[in-house]
Scaffold this motif. Structure first.
Motif, PDB file in Angstrom:
ATOM      1  N   ALA A   1      21.145  13.368   9.532  1.00 24.46           N
ATOM      2  CA  ALA A   1      21.225  14.191  10.539  1.00 24.46           C
ATOM      3  C   ALA A   1      22.600  13.764  11.035  1.00 24.46           C
ATOM      4  N   LYS A   2      24.027  15.625  10.980  1.00 28.72           N
ATOM      5  CA  LYS A   2      25.269  14.741  11.249  1.00 28.72           C
ATOM      6  C   LYS A   2      25.193  16.157  12.475  1.00 28.72           C
ATOM      7  N   TYR A   3      26.355  16.036  13.696  1.00 34.31           N
ATOM      8  CA  TYR A   3      26.399  16.802  13.980  1.00 34.31           C
ATOM      9  C   TYR A   3      28.232  16.384  14.588  1.00 34.31           C
ATOM     10  N   LYS A   4      28.983  17.585  14.171  1.00 31.86           N
ATOM     11  CA  LYS A   4      29.970  17.300  14.107  1.00 31.86           C
ATOM     12  C   LYS A   4      31.171  19.340  14.389  1.00 31.86           C
ATOM     13  N   ASP A   5      31.925  18.742  15.296  1.00 32.62           N
ATOM     14  CA  ASP A   5      32.660  20.090  15.612  1.00 32.62           C
ATOM     15  C   ASP A   5      31.662  21.484  15.309  1.00 32.62           C
ATOM     16  N   GLY A   6      30.348  21.426  16.423  1.00 28.89           N
ATOM     17  CA  GLY A   6      30.248  22.279  16.014  1.00 28.89           C
ATOM     18  C   GLY A   6      29.653  22.841  14.914  1.00 28.89           C
ATOM     19  N   VAL A   7      28.530  21.686  14.402  1.00 27.33           N
ATOM     20  CA  VAL A   7      27.729  22.179  12.951  1.00 27.33           C
ATOM     21  C   VAL A   7      26.879  20.874  12.858  1.00 27.33           C
ATOM     22  N   LEU A   8      25.600  21.469  12.577  1.00 27.45           N
ATOM     23  CA  LEU A   8      24.758  20.444  12.082  1.00 27.45           C
ATOM     24  C   LEU A   8      24.755  20.200  11.344  1.00 27.45           C
ATOM     25  N   LYS A   9      24.822  19.173  10.538  1.00 24.21           N
ATOM     26  CA  LYS A   9      24.070  18.723   9.216  1.00 24.21           C
ATOM     27  C   LYS A   9      22.636  18.075   8.769  1.00 24.21           C
ATOM     28  N   LEU A  10      21.893  18.342   7.559  1.00 21.03           N
ATOM     29  CA  LEU A  10      21.308  18.126   7.601  1.00 21.03           C
ATOM     30  C   LEU A  10      20.889  17.981   6.175  1.00 21.03           C
ATOM     31  N   ILE A  11      20.261  16.806   5.379  1.00 16.16           N
ATOM     32  CA  ILE A  11      20.029  16.599   3.525  1.00 16.16           C
ATOM     33  C   ILE A  11      18.321  15.867   3.741  1.00 16.16           C
ATOM     34  N   LEU A  12      17.710  16.570   3.539  1.00 15.18           N
ATOM     35  CA  LEU A  12      16.629  16.545   3.002  1.00 15.18           C
ATOM     36  C   LEU A  12      16.577  16.626   1.880  1.00 15.18           C
ATOM     37  N   HIS A  13      15.580  14.944   1.600  1.00 11.24           N
ATOM     38  CA  HIS A  13      15.535  14.549  -0.279  1.00 11.24           C
ATOM     39  C   HIS A  13      14.149  15.039  -0.676  1.00 11.24           C
ATOM     40  N   LYS A  14      14.497  15.592  -2.181  1.00  8.64           N
ATOM     41  CA  LYS A  14      13.030  15.876  -2.798  1.00  8.64           C
ATOM     42  C   LYS A  14      12.385  14.690  -3.320  1.00  8.64           C
ATOM     43  N   LYS A  15      11.531  15.199  -3.752  1.00 10.80           N
ATOM     44  CA  LYS A  15      10.153  13.738  -4.283  1.00 10.80           C
ATOM     45  C   LYS A  15      10.467  13.506  -5.556  1.00 10.80           C
ATOM     46  N   PRO A  16      10.354  12.313  -6.449  1.00  5.70           N
ATOM     47  CA  PRO A  16      10.946  11.838  -7.613  1.00  5.70           C
ATOM     48  C   PRO A  16       9.742  12.780  -8.106  1.00  5.70           C
ATOM     49  N   GLY A  17       9.904  13.336  -9.650  1.00  2.00           N
ATOM     50  CA  GLY A  17       9.730  13.757 -10.866  1.00  2.00           C
ATOM     51  C   GLY A  17      10.481  15.647 -10.875  1.00  2.00           C
ATOM     52  N   GLY A  18      11.098  15.434  -9.920  1.00  3.06           N
ATOM     53  CA  GLY A  18      11.698  16.558  -9.606  1.00  3.06           C
ATOM     54  C   GLY A  18      10.565  18.402  -9.833  1.00  3.06           C
ATOM     55  N   GLU A  19      10.878  19.225 -10.301  1.00  7.19           N
ATOM     56  CA  GLU A  19      10.599  21.125  -9.609  1.00  7.19           C
ATOM     57  C   GLU A  19       8.936  20.856 -11.144  1.00  7.19           C
ATOM     58  N   LYS A  20       8.080  21.315  -9.771  1.00  8.61           N
ATOM     59  CA  LYS A  20       6.978  21.937 -10.272  1.00  8.61           C
ATOM     60  C   LYS A  20       7.256  22.830 -11.568  1.00  8.61           C
ATOM     61  N   LYS A  21       6.461  22.473 -13.015  1.00  5.62           N
ATOM     62  CA  LYS A  21       6.734  23.826 -13.593  1.00  5.62           C
ATOM     63  C   LYS A  21       5.369  24.595 -13.506  1.00  5.62           C
ATOM     64  N   PRO A  22       5.388  25.548 -13.372  1.00  6.13           N
ATOM     65  CA  PRO A  22       3.893  26.866 -13.383  1.00  6.13           C
ATOM     66  C   PRO A  22       3.401  26.261 -15.080  1.00  6.13           C
ATOM     67  N   LYS A  23       1.888  26.121 -14.303  1.00  5.60           N
ATOM     68  CA  LYS A  23       0.798  25.403 -15.708  1.00  5.60           C
ATOM     69  C   LYS A  23       1.037  27.332 -16.623  1.00  5.60           C
ATOM     70  N   SER A  24       1.096  27.187 -17.874  1.00  2.26           N
ATOM     71  CA  SER A  24       0.211  28.394 -18.315  1.00  2.26           C
ATOM     72  C   SER A  24      -0.925  28.464 -18.667  1.00  2.26           C
ATOM     73  N   ILE A  25      -1.741  29.302 -18.579  1.00  2.97           N
ATOM     74  CA  ILE A  25      -3.311  29.530 -19.099  1.00  2.97           C
ATOM     75  C   ILE A  25      -3.261  30.399 -20.030  1.00  2.97           C
ATOM     76  N   LYS A  26      -3.995  30.253 -21.174  1.00  2.00           N
ATOM     77  CA  LYS A  26      -4.746  31.126 -21.987  1.00  2.00           C
ATOM     78  C   LYS A  26      -5.859  31.612 -21.651  1.00  2.00           C
ATOM     79  N   VAL A  27      -5.371  33.217 -21.658  1.00  2.00           N
ATOM     80  CA  VAL A  27      -7.279  33.698 -22.085  1.00  2.00           C
ATOM     81  C   VAL A  27      -7.729  33.351 -23.364  1.00  2.00           C
ATOM     82  N   SER A  28      -9.102  33.039 -23.197  1.00  3.13           N
ATOM     83  CA  SER A  28      -9.990  33.397 -24.415  1.00  3.13           C
ATOM     84  C   SER A  28     -11.002  34.175 -24.912  1.00  3.13           C
TER      85      SER A  28
END
Length: 157
Positions: free
Chosen positions: A130-157
């Motif tokens: 978190a940094k504040y300079k020249d009237g602008v607050l900037k935040l950097i949040l980090h993602k969890k390792p492993g990237g995006e969760k992908k939707p699970k495909s479910i087949k109907v039987s």
């Protein structure tokens, strides 16, 4: 061109009743904003303050920028709890001036609070930059390792 006679003795309440017209009833925020501007002299300090926020995704990080001029870094309170990021600030100014024959005192108080739900893949355990300079607050949040969760495909039987 038409000239209209001005009534300088007209009460401000006459203007107030104009905005109570049913036409304005569909726009309560607009009506209140107009009333504030008219009767508070357009003073920005008298309005609710909610700073603009930009959110960008860059690689494994989320960048948040907030325009909040006139504050210092000590005025901010930033919390992240259970997937909710809250940014708030309070600032109180008091000024006193004494000169020959008069005293002038002024004060103002401004505050805001903004909350947002974070994506599930934000790592709340990692340090937030978190940094504040020249009237602008900037935040950097980090993602969890492993990237995006992908939707699970479910087949109907």
């Amino acid at each position: 061109m038409t000239l209209v006679k001005s009534n300088k003795n007209r009460s401000p309440m006459a203007v107030s009743s104009f905005f109570n017209d049913p036409f304005f009833s569909d726009f309560p925020d607009t009506r209140q904003s107009l009333m504030n501007r008219l009767f508070n002299g357009g003073n920005q300090e008298s309005f609710d303050f909610s700073p603009a926020i930009n959110v960008k995704e860059k690689g494994n990080d989320i960048h948040i920028e907030m325009a909040a001029p006139g504050l210092s870094k000590e005025d901010f309170n930033i919390t992240m709890d259970d997937g909710i990021l809250t940014i708030s600030a309070e600032k109180e100014d008091k000024k006193e001036e004494e000169k020959e024959g008069y005293m002038k005192k002024e004060f103002s108080y401004n505050s805001f609070s903004r909350s947002m739900r974070l994506p599930e893949n934000i790592d709340e355990e990692k340090e937030v930059n978190a940094k504040y300079k020249d009237g602008v607050l900037k935040l950097i949040l980090h993602k969890k390792p492993g990237g995006e969760k992908k939707p699970k495909s479910i087949k109907v039987s």
